[in-house]
Design an enzyme around this catalytic site. Sequence first.
Site, short mmCIF file in Angstrom:
data_model
loop_
_atom_site.label_atom_id
_atom_site.label_comp_id
_atom_site.label_asym_id
_atom_site.label_seq_id
_atom_site.Cartn_x
_atom_site.Cartn_y
_atom_site.Cartn_z
N ASP A 117 0.80 -1.24 0.00
CA ASP A 117 0.00 0.00 0.00
C ASP A 117 0.83 1.28 0.00
O ASP A 117 0.33 2.35 0.34
CB ASP A 117 -0.95 0.01 1.21
CG ASP A 117 -2.08 -0.99 1.04
OD1 ASP A 117 -2.62 -1.08 -0.08
OD2 ASP A 117 -2.42 -1.67 2.02
N ASP A 177 -6.57 -3.71 -6.41
CA ASP A 177 -6.24 -2.42 -5.78
C ASP A 177 -4.78 -2.03 -5.99
O ASP A 177 -4.43 -0.85 -6.00
CB ASP A 177 -6.47 -2.47 -4.26
CG ASP A 177 -7.64 -3.31 -3.80
OD1 ASP A 177 -7.99 -4.26 -4.51
OD2 ASP A 177 -8.18 -3.04 -2.72
#
Length: 402
Positions: A117, A177
């Site tokens: 992330d 994602d």
Amino acid sequence: MRKYFNVCVMFFPLLFCQATEKKTVESAFLHAEKQTKYMLEEIDELEKQNGKELVSPRSIAEDGNLKMVVSRDWTSGFYPGVLWYLYEYTQNDFWKQKAVEFTSNIEREKWNATTHDMGFKIYCSFGNGLRLTKNAHYKDVIIESAATLVKRFNPNVGAIRSWDHNKDKWDFPVIIDNMMNLELLFEATKMTGDSTYYDVAVAHANTTLKNHFRKDNSSFHVISYDPETGEVEKRNTHQGYGHQSSWSRGQAWGLYGFTMCYRYTGNEAYLKQAEKIARFMLDHRNMPADLVPYWDYDAPGIPNEERDASAAAVMASALYEMGTYLGKRGELYAKSADKIISSLSTDYVSPIGENKGFILIHSTGAKPSNNEVDVPLIYADYYYLEALIRKDRLENQRPLTE
Ligand code: GLY
């Protein structure tokens, strides 16, 4: 508002319509400033109670309190990003000062190799900070972060590993994602001239293009690979309704990710995929008239299912960009983005002084685990402001990205 907009398009001169659209952005930012000032007060209050500095707001907890997260949380970069966007639009130094403060709180993440992330955390915060201030230290943080992120790349798979959790379930999980983290890598190559980051980003995008999509152009959420052979082992979901369903935010991440990859590479295959994803969403029988999707396109109880304003905000921002690459046809996508923004700005904004200062309401984080269902989410606010800035740039004939 929607009715008014349609009448506007049909009967009034273009200049009048442009003025109305400008007002949409202006009033949305006025609202966002008021809410964000209120949120800063809420954070101050919480810090006094806790006796320590808290990092970033994420959502509202079940007990009604503001849910703050530590810097390693995947959402920690969005609030600094919200503050940077407020500064960008208003040019008010108050927002710059707050953005600098909240951005510095997450710098240590540049060394955190336990997560994919990095882009969400570092690019939404330091990336916007660098763009708006040219602060050389921010550039160093971005380069260091990219060097950390590429450690998660496996050449056998041709992708960056997403998660380290659930090792019993997945050998090498890659989630859709993860496309969002590639922007940081493309930028790192631009900054350093070292093509390693670009090559990893392209390999990851190509592997995702090959394995994540179904025939109807929807995407799986999680693809798990054999880390030795690179073979696909599982096609699963984590936050969607089922392995074969289409989780709404996942579709939006894919649209945004492939549009952004086209920006850096000029590879037509990425743009084509982005448009196919857009068509999947916009033409879907379960897409509501206001273009704010349910949390999953296949959620069983539609129309009695929660919406996901965060998916809509990501989608709007991506559609504005994709539209600029498609000539005349692109205007249709900008119109769809306008419609999303109009819906969010009327029916999904928090009343002033409520919802702990979040801008949007009605987002859904992870319905299957009953976590963050029909709540405000900080990433909805971030992509909503980004979309508004893109809308403003389009209306003023300025480039969307710099
Ligand atoms: N990247 C996690 C999510 O979209 O919920």
